[in-house]
Design a protein around this motif. Structure first.
Motif, PDB file in Angstrom:
ATOM      1  N   THR A  80      47.511  40.155  39.472  1.00 39.35           N
ATOM      2  CA  THR A  80      47.440  40.611  40.856  1.00 39.35           C
ATOM      3  C   THR A  80      46.232  41.456  41.156  1.00 39.35           C
ATOM      4  N   GLY A  81      45.498  41.928  40.163  1.00 41.71           N
ATOM      5  CA  GLY A  81      44.323  42.741  40.436  1.00 41.71           C
ATOM      6  C   GLY A  81      43.203  41.948  41.051  1.00 41.71           C
ATOM      7  N   ARG A  82      43.229  40.618  40.895  1.00 40.81           N
ATOM      8  CA  ARG A  82      42.176  39.797  41.492  1.00 40.81           C
ATOM      9  C   ARG A  82      42.433  39.623  42.964  1.00 40.81           C
ATOM     10  N   ARG A  83      41.414  39.736  43.764  1.00 39.35           N
ATOM     11  CA  ARG A  83      41.567  39.607  45.198  1.00 39.35           C
ATOM     12  C   ARG A  83      41.459  38.147  45.583  1.00 39.35           C
ATOM     13  N   PRO A  84      42.453  37.592  46.244  1.00 45.93           N
ATOM     14  CA  PRO A  84      42.384  36.189  46.670  1.00 45.93           C
ATOM     15  C   PRO A  84      41.361  36.015  47.761  1.00 45.93           C
ATOM     16  N   GLY A  85      40.991  34.784  48.013  1.00 50.27           N
ATOM     17  CA  GLY A  85      40.010  34.491  49.050  1.00 50.27           C
ATOM     18  C   GLY A  85      40.522  34.861  50.409  1.00 50.27           C
ATOM     19  N   VAL A 130      45.599  46.200  51.373  1.00 51.72           N
ATOM     20  CA  VAL A 130      45.484  47.008  50.150  1.00 51.72           C
ATOM     21  C   VAL A 130      46.078  46.247  48.973  1.00 51.72           C
ATOM     22  N   ILE A 131      45.242  46.007  47.948  1.00 44.46           N
ATOM     23  CA  ILE A 131      45.686  45.346  46.726  1.00 44.46           C
ATOM     24  C   ILE A 131      45.440  46.311  45.565  1.00 44.46           C
ATOM     25  N   PRO A 132      46.478  46.766  44.882  1.00 48.36           N
ATOM     26  CA  PRO A 132      46.283  47.718  43.777  1.00 48.36           C
ATOM     27  C   PRO A 132      45.330  47.166  42.721  1.00 48.36           C
ATOM     28  N   PHE A 163      54.373  45.350  45.325  1.00 47.25           N
ATOM     29  CA  PHE A 163      55.599  45.074  44.584  1.00 47.25           C
ATOM     30  C   PHE A 163      55.326  44.339  43.267  1.00 47.25           C
ATOM     31  N   GLN A 164      54.146  43.762  43.105  1.00 51.08           N
ATOM     32  CA  GLN A 164      53.874  42.953  41.927  1.00 51.08           C
ATOM     33  C   GLN A 164      54.099  43.713  40.619  1.00 51.08           C
ATOM     34  N   ALA A 168      43.639  49.247  37.083  1.00 49.70           N
ATOM     35  CA  ALA A 168      43.934  50.560  36.497  1.00 49.70           C
ATOM     36  C   ALA A 168      45.193  51.165  37.116  1.00 49.70           C
ATOM     37  N   THR A 169      45.333  51.024  38.434  1.00 46.50           N
ATOM     38  CA  THR A 169      46.509  51.550  39.120  1.00 46.50           C
ATOM     39  C   THR A 169      47.774  50.845  38.643  1.00 46.50           C
ATOM     40  N   GLN A 170      47.683  49.534  38.482  1.00 49.19           N
ATOM     41  CA  GLN A 170      48.836  48.764  38.018  1.00 49.19           C
ATOM     42  C   GLN A 170      49.259  49.184  36.613  1.00 49.19           C
ATOM     43  N   LYS A 171      48.276  49.329  35.722  1.00 49.38           N
ATOM     44  CA  LYS A 171      48.591  49.699  34.341  1.00 49.38           C
ATOM     45  C   LYS A 171      49.215  51.081  34.259  1.00 49.38           C
ATOM     46  N   SER A 172      48.696  52.000  35.063  1.00 54.02           N
ATOM     47  CA  SER A 172      49.220  53.358  35.068  1.00 54.02           C
ATOM     48  C   SER A 172      50.667  53.388  35.555  1.00 54.02           C
TER      49      SER A 172
END
Length: 241
Positions: free
Chosen positions: A10-15, A186-188, A143-144, A191-195
């Motif tokens: 989910t860290g990758r930003r979709p087109g 806003v897409i986390p 939520f991912q 680093a934010t996801q891992k934390s």
């Protein structure tokens, strides 16, 4: 059913795409059957980006038409995700006695999960189309990480949670394409996801089960409001044929 793409990506930003869309009938059996297809396809096939508009404006009309066609699937997918999350809540109650009336819920309700509020412009009174779409997409992306946590803690329902995770990402990406300025969603970051994931995993087993229940409960509520907002869009003048 093995989904190779789960919440970790989910860290990758979709087109992005600046087109808008709407039109959504109440999901029937045929719509729900068709809805299973995106859950089996890789993300590139499940959420194609509209073609870039050319000087003639014809491509722009195609974008608008394509986005309109996507909205019925958005409503159906939101209902499907809502139903799956509700079923998983029931499983938590039956298997682990972690139910809505558990006293421990009062102790652990500090997860800061995404919620749709009056300020988000998604309620019928004061509905703000662009603001609401940004909120829905941002919330689904947020939520991912929580769903990834459930994948690891609710092992007996791993396959169902994987499909919930992938379907949520697909819906978040599709709604993001309807936003005029997709970069405002806003897409986390990684680093934010891992934390957050590390923080969620630091709890004891019993607290993990309570956390899982609370995530599923708030996700179900978020999806219910998503369905209402998407359905409302079909009745606005800006989406009339």
């Amino acid at each position: 059913m093995n989904f190779t793409e789960s919440c970790e990506a989910t860290g990758r930003r979709p087109g992005s795409a600046g087109s808008r869309s709407r039109s959504a009938p109440r999901p029937g059996p045929a719509a729900l059957l068709l809805l299973l297809l995106p859950l089996l396809l890789p993300p590139a096939a499940a959420a194609p980006l509209p073609a870039a508009a050319d000087s003639s404006g014809e491509a722009g009309l195609e974008e608008e038409a394509g986005a309109r066609r996507a909205l019925p699937d958005c409503e159906s997918l939101a209902w499907l995700l809502h139903s799956r999350a509700a079923r998983l809540q029931d499983e938590m109650c039956e298997k682990f006695s972690v139910c809505e009336n558990s006293m421990e819920m009062l102790v652990r309700n500090n997860l800061n999960l995404p919620k749709v509020t009056e300020e988000d412009g998604c309620l019928l009174a004061g509905f703000d189309e662009e603001k609401c779409l940004r909120k829905l997409s941002s919330g689904l992306f947020a939520f991912q990480t929580y769903l990834e946590f459930i994948q690891e803690t609710f092992a007996s329902e791993k396959q169902n949670v994987e499909s919930l995770c992938y379907g949520t990402k697909h819906l978040a990406t599709t709604i993001r394409q309807m936003v005029i300025n997709p970069d405002e969603v806003v897409i986390p970051d990684s680093a934010t996801q891992k934390s957050l994931l590390a923080k969620l995993k630091s709890d004891k087993a019993w607290i993990e089960k309570i956390t899982t229940h609370l995530i599923l409960r708030d996700f179900t509520s978020f999806m219910e409001k998503t369905v209402r907002a998407v359905r409302y869009l079909k009745n606005t003048r800006s989406f009339s044929a």
